[in-house]
Write an enzyme that holds these catalytic residues in place. Structure first.
Site, mmCIF file in Angstrom:
data_model
loop_
_atom_site.group_PDB
_atom_site.id
_atom_site.type_symbol
_atom_site.label_atom_id
_atom_site.label_comp_id
_atom_site.label_asym_id
_atom_site.label_seq_id
_atom_site.Cartn_x
_atom_site.Cartn_y
_atom_site.Cartn_z
ATOM 1 N N SER A 160 -48.357 -1.793 10.786
ATOM 2 C CA SER A 160 -48.519 -0.622 11.641
ATOM 3 C C SER A 160 -47.880 -0.928 12.986
ATOM 4 C CB SER A 160 -50.018 -0.322 11.836
ATOM 5 O OG SER A 160 -50.239 0.619 12.867
ATOM 6 N N TYR A 173 -58.455 -2.646 13.923
ATOM 7 C CA TYR A 173 -57.232 -2.345 13.177
ATOM 8 C C TYR A 173 -56.053 -3.143 13.730
ATOM 9 C CZ TYR A 173 -53.931 0.783 10.707
ATOM 10 O OH TYR A 173 -52.966 1.315 9.891
#
Length: 271
Positions: A160, A173
């Site tokens: 990501s 995350y």
């Protein structure tokens, strides 16, 4: 004249986690369109730590049906990527039925939203477990098969933008995706002698059902908004945009590409 879809994966088998919907489904369909058979895994359940519903068995069945429309074979498994024995069994079953394993896409993931010091501990554990440990388990289950097969291969991890920069409100995350990025770099060095290439792809916002509730936070603190903006005017990428990048990384066109971090992020990391 319209160009035909290339057939870069004829005779290949691709293992994809998080394949019931979103990016995983788009990747399964992209590889199937290019000739691959698919091993598809997903948890197919709601997660108690997320604010959005999880995929269902019907979602995974729909992925299978869509793959079969390309006249390709698919083996599905309802498995939590945090269950190593389950992941290994899914790989073994898929290889037994489809004959080989060439590409691994460690895509399964989830996220929630909170300030770092307020993340519920169970949320932290779930995010690290699914996004990082699950990615490791996926690779660990597949690598011995690929080495023994002796024909090389490709592993692509879905990281990501959060695996490259410190996005706020996503500390669990961010930590997990930075871990995935580092894991891939090490594996690229360890597996190069086996001609197994390892890379990460780094999306920003993608139009999927994973909606961690960032909008409410951003509306309440306008100063945070620019930290999530890309250079291109599109607000989100589509799952097919990410699938196209993954397919390129997995193809022979990228045969000398390993250990890289490929942003597909609307220019977010160029700020």
């Amino acid at each position: 004249m319209p160009t035909e879809t290339p057939r870069r994966f004829e005779g290949k088998v691709v293992f994809i986690t998080g394949a019931a919907r979103g990016q995983g489904r788009a990747e399964a369909l992209r590889f199937a369109a290019e000739g691959a058979d698919i091993i598809a895994l997903d948890i197919c359940a709601d997660l108690p730590t997320t604010a959005y519903p999880g995929p269902s068995p019907a979602d995974l069945a729909e992925t299978a049906s869509l793959v079969e429309k390309y006249d390709r074979r698919i083996v599905t498994s309802i498995t939590d990527v945090r269950d190593f024995d389950g992941v290994r069994a899914a790989v073994e079953q898929g290889v037994a039925e489809l004959g080989r394993l060439d590409v691994v896409v460690a895509n399964a993931g989830m996220t929630t939203t909170a300030r770092a010091w307020e993340i519920p501990l169970e949320n932290w554990d779930a995010t690290i477990g699914i996004c990082l440990t699950g990615a490791y388990y996926t690779a660990r289950a597949a690598i011995p098969v690929m080495i023994e097969q002796g024909t090389g291969g490709v592993i692509v991890f879905t990281s990501s933008v959060a695996g490259l920069v410190g996005l706020p409100l996503l500390a669990d995350y961010v930590a997990a995706k930075h871990g995935v990025t580092g894991l891939a770099k090490t594996l690229a060095n360890e597996l190069g002698k086996y001609r197994i290439r390892v890379n990460t792809v780094h999306p920003h916002g993608v139009n999927t059902d994973l909606k961690p509730g960032l909008r409410e936070w951003l509306d309440g603190d306008p100063e945070l908004g620019p930290l999530f903006m890309g250079a291109l005017p599109d607000p989100l990428s589509e799952p097919e945009d990410i699938a196209a990048a993954v397919a390129w990384l997995a193809s022979d066109e990228a045969r000398h590409v390993t250990g890289i971090q490929l942003p597909v992020d609307l220019g977010r990391t160029n700020r």
